[in-house]
Design a protein around this motif. Structure first.
Motif, PDB file in Angstrom:
ATOM      1  N   GLU A 413     -10.640  -8.916 -10.141  1.00 23.27           N
ATOM      2  CA  GLU A 413      -9.186  -8.855  -9.971  1.00 23.27           C
ATOM      3  C   GLU A 413      -8.664 -10.222  -9.514  1.00 23.27           C
ATOM      4  O   GLU A 413      -8.377 -10.463  -8.342  1.00 23.27           O
ATOM      5  CB  GLU A 413      -8.830  -7.764  -8.959  1.00 23.27           C
ATOM      6  CG  GLU A 413      -9.229  -6.361  -9.427  1.00 23.27           C
ATOM      7  CD  GLU A 413      -8.895  -5.285  -8.401  1.00 23.27           C
ATOM      8  OE1 GLU A 413      -8.562  -5.646  -7.239  1.00 23.27           O
ATOM      9  OE2 GLU A 413      -8.970  -4.103  -8.753  1.00 23.27           O
ATOM     10  N   TRP A 415      -5.912 -11.642  -9.785  1.00 23.20           N
ATOM     11  CA  TRP A 415      -4.526 -11.712  -9.310  1.00 23.20           C
ATOM     12  C   TRP A 415      -4.391 -11.455  -7.816  1.00 23.20           C
ATOM     13  O   TRP A 415      -3.346 -11.710  -7.232  1.00 23.20           O
ATOM     14  CB  TRP A 415      -3.651 -10.728 -10.096  1.00 23.20           C
ATOM     15  CG  TRP A 415      -4.199  -9.330 -10.092  1.00 23.20           C
ATOM     16  CD1 TRP A 415      -3.975  -8.356  -9.181  1.00 23.20           C
ATOM     17  CD2 TRP A 415      -5.084  -8.782 -11.046  1.00 23.20           C
ATOM     18  NE1 TRP A 415      -4.678  -7.223  -9.486  1.00 23.20           N
ATOM     19  CE2 TRP A 415      -5.365  -7.456 -10.661  1.00 23.20           C
ATOM     20  CE3 TRP A 415      -5.680  -9.260 -12.215  1.00 23.20           C
ATOM     21  CZ2 TRP A 415      -6.201  -6.608 -11.375  1.00 23.20           C
ATOM     22  CZ3 TRP A 415      -6.508  -8.419 -12.927  1.00 23.20           C
ATOM     23  CH2 TRP A 415      -6.775  -7.107 -12.513  1.00 23.20           C
ATOM     24  N   THR A 416      -5.454 -10.976  -7.185  1.00 21.24           N
ATOM     25  CA  THR A 416      -5.369 -10.696  -5.751  1.00 21.24           C
ATOM     26  C   THR A 416      -5.664 -11.949  -4.948  1.00 21.24           C
ATOM     27  O   THR A 416      -6.490 -12.788  -5.323  1.00 21.24           O
ATOM     28  CB  THR A 416      -6.360  -9.596  -5.348  1.00 21.24           C
ATOM     29  OG1 THR A 416      -7.685 -10.063  -5.561  1.00 21.24           O
ATOM     30  CG2 THR A 416      -6.117  -8.330  -6.166  1.00 21.24           C
ATOM     31  N   SER A 458       1.139 -11.988  -8.361  1.00 22.86           N
ATOM     32  CA  SER A 458       0.257 -11.185  -7.521  1.00 22.86           C
ATOM     33  C   SER A 458      -0.012  -9.794  -8.083  1.00 22.86           C
ATOM     34  O   SER A 458      -0.816  -9.054  -7.507  1.00 22.86           O
ATOM     35  CB  SER A 458       0.858 -11.052  -6.114  1.00 22.86           C
ATOM     36  OG  SER A 458       2.149 -10.466  -6.184  1.00 22.86           O
ATOM     37  N   ASP A 459       0.643  -9.426  -9.181  1.00 27.81           N
ATOM     38  CA  ASP A 459       0.360  -8.133  -9.794  1.00 27.81           C
ATOM     39  C   ASP A 459      -0.329  -8.349 -11.131  1.00 27.81           C
ATOM     40  O   ASP A 459      -0.152  -9.386 -11.792  1.00 27.81           O
ATOM     41  CB  ASP A 459       1.649  -7.326  -9.985  1.00 27.81           C
ATOM     42  CG  ASP A 459       2.616  -8.007 -10.945  1.00 27.81           C
ATOM     43  OD1 ASP A 459       2.670  -7.614 -12.121  1.00 27.81           O
ATOM     44  OD2 ASP A 459       3.300  -8.962 -10.500  1.00 27.81           O
ATOM     45  N   LYS A 460      -1.112  -7.365 -11.546  1.00 22.77           N
ATOM     46  CA  LYS A 460      -1.972  -7.490 -12.721  1.00 22.77           C
ATOM     47  C   LYS A 460      -1.183  -7.776 -13.988  1.00 22.77           C
ATOM     48  O   LYS A 460      -1.529  -8.683 -14.754  1.00 22.77           O
ATOM     49  CB  LYS A 460      -2.788  -6.206 -12.879  1.00 22.77           C
ATOM     50  CG  LYS A 460      -3.704  -6.194 -14.095  1.00 22.77           C
ATOM     51  CD  LYS A 460      -4.515  -4.912 -14.163  1.00 22.77           C
ATOM     52  CE  LYS A 460      -5.432  -4.895 -15.381  1.00 22.77           C
ATOM     53  NZ  LYS A 460      -6.225  -3.640 -15.459  1.00 22.77           N
ATOM     54  N   SER A 462       1.864  -9.061 -14.571  1.00 25.83           N
ATOM     55  CA  SER A 462       2.485 -10.391 -14.623  1.00 25.83           C
ATOM     56  C   SER A 462       1.436 -11.491 -14.751  1.00 25.83           C
ATOM     57  O   SER A 462       1.631 -12.484 -15.456  1.00 25.83           O
ATOM     58  CB  SER A 462       3.336 -10.618 -13.364  1.00 25.83           C
ATOM     59  OG  SER A 462       4.348  -9.652 -13.257  1.00 25.83           O
TER      60      SER A 462
END
Length: 481
Positions: A413, A415-416, A458-460, A462
């Motif tokens: 992940e 984006w985190t 910060s979101d998947k 985007s």
């Protein structure tokens, strides 16, 4: 070189194969040297001025370099009846052959015009608009007072990259041999150059055998000279077997272990050491029995036959011969047998032997304390080799080593914030390690962050949208994800 010095089935071997699976070969379309999972296929030259430590960035030398470039790119090789040129085999990016070196700054530009402009350092922009890192391409740079421009250098480094695919690689390696043949005939007026290819260090292992064993083997061979041809080798080794075991017990253990070693280079040498010499001894025995010449292996005529044929004195001297009758001994055989056994019985001689051995042991132990990690490649080739001076120049000027991959295999992940921080920490730890340069780091995540002005989504959804629509249009970064 990779095959000889990489342990079989090692973690490095497995990781390299996995990287090849994850990232398909694009050396024919979007080649970047730092993205290759292997050392690559290439031809390389170092260009120097006539006298060491003079400036190589002069008009005559660069003009000569352009001529040398045409010679290299004109090398061809015929494989399976088909003619291959450098243009057929070169690694490509944006349709052009990739050549690492100052040629990317000169290409299509008059040399005098090129030299009249300051050359930015450490990053210059090539004629195709791409950035070029000069520290890896220049040796012994002289910089301007502010350090932003290079005004001179001792060495120029130019590398011609070839494609990497399995089938095309085989042809590329054959082209390398044609390159070596061609470069051995080239002469220059204003510069000197040294050259190499990716396979230059795949040298042949020389046979080596202990001097003590050599004396024992020859003694056993002489002791068995009355035996029949088919029995002489077995009798010779029967005579010396126990002696060799005593004098070379450590050798026997080392080479037996070496035969099972995971390094192909060690294993090949061990097998040669254990089996090759005995076979050669038998071939020599058959040659002597058939009265054949030691160089040409042709049957040697007798003096009478050569005289009848009215041969010259020089011919008779070089080509005559006869089988030994087995009774005569040379002075080098008689003296040691007669005097050495008596000498070692005297106390002063025994003391001298012990002192010499103690000195040898002391020097050997002292030498072990000086061992350092690493490998001086120029020690692997003889001074007469074309590669010898090239490797000396490499060791003096170009010691940056290879690019090391950090590949994250599996879904992550990205984006985190936590994952981004973990990746950054990993790269920082590498830069702080003593074996890595602290000012060199390439990361697609860093480049992506820069393209987004330092702020990543910060979101998947985007994150993936930005990655696919804008950032992935850059082929270099696309190759790394």
């Amino acid at each position: 070189m990779e095959y000889l010095y990489t342990p079989e089935n090692s973690q490095a071997d497995q990781d390299r194969d996995r990287v090849k699976e994850l990232f398909e070969d694009r050396s024919g379309t979007d080649f970047y040297a730092h993205q290759m999972a292997t050392l690559g296929v290439y031809a390389e030259i170092y260009v120097l001025p006539p006298n060491q430590h003079e400036n190589v960035l002069t008009a005559p030398i660069l003009e000569e370099l352009l001529i040398l470039d045409k010679i290299i790119t004109g090398v061809t090789e015929t494989v399976d009846g088909e003619l291959y040129t450098y243009d057929d085999l070169c690694a490509r990016r944006t349709g052009d052959c990739v050549v690492s070196g100052i040629l990317n700054l000169i290409n299509g530009t008059d040399v005098d015009t090129f030299l009249s402009e300051p050359i930015p350092y450490p990053i210059a922009i090539g004629v195709n608009g791409e950035p070029i890192s000069l520290p890896s391409l220049l040796g012994g740079e002289t910089l301007s007072e502010d350090g932003n421009y290079v005004i001179g250098a001792d060495v120029l480094r130019i590398r011609y990259h070839l494609m990497e695919g399995d089938d095309i690689r085989r042809i590329g390696l054959m082209w390398e041999r044609a390159f070596l043949d061609k470069m051995s005939t080239v002469e220059t007026n204003f510069s000197q150059f040294y050259y190499s290819v990716s396979e230059s260090l795949n040298y042949e292992l020389d046979e080596a055998i202990g001097v003590d064993d050599m004396f024992l083997i020859m003694a056993g061979w002489l002791e068995s000279k009355q035996a029949a041809t088919t029995e002489r080798v077995s009798k010779a080794f029967g005579v010396i077997g126990v002696s060799i075991t005593i004098t070379s017990l450590t050798d026997a253990l080392a080479f037996s272990i070496g035969a099972a070693n995971v390094f192909p280079s060690v294993r090949i040498f061990a097998f040669i050491r254990m089996m090759f010499f005995g076979g050669n001894l038998e071939l020599h025995n058959r040659r002597v029995a058939d009265n054949r010449h030691c160089i040409t292996c042709q049957i040697v005529p007798s003096d009478d036959e050569l005289t009848t044929e009215e041969r010259s004195s020089l011919y008779i001297c070089c080509c005559r011969g006869k089988k030994s009758d087995g009774d005569e001994e040379t002075v080098f055989e008689r003296i040691p047998k007669k005097y050495l056994p008596k000498m070692v019985l005297y106390t002063p001689v025994k003391i001298c032997i012990l002192i010499i051995f103690a000195a040898y042991l002391g020097v050997a132990i002292w030498g072990c304390t000086l061992l350092q990690e690493g490998l001086l490649l120029n020690n692997l080739v003889p001074p007469s080799s074309y590669l010898y001076t090239y490797l000396h120049i490499q060791a003096e000027y170009f010691t940056e080593g290879a690019v090391v991959y950090n590949v994250i295999d599996g879904p992550v992940e990205y984006w985190t914030t936590d994952v981004q921080q973990q990746i950054n920490k990993l790269l920082v730890d590498f830069n702080e390690d003593e074996f890595f340069k602290d000012d060199f780091r390439l990361s697609w995540l860093d480049a992506f962050s820069s393209s987004m002005n330092g702020t990543l989504p910060s979101d998947k959804a985007s994150f993936l949208d930005a990655l696919q629509t804008s950032f992935s249009q850059t082929t270099q970064c696309l190759r790394e994800t």
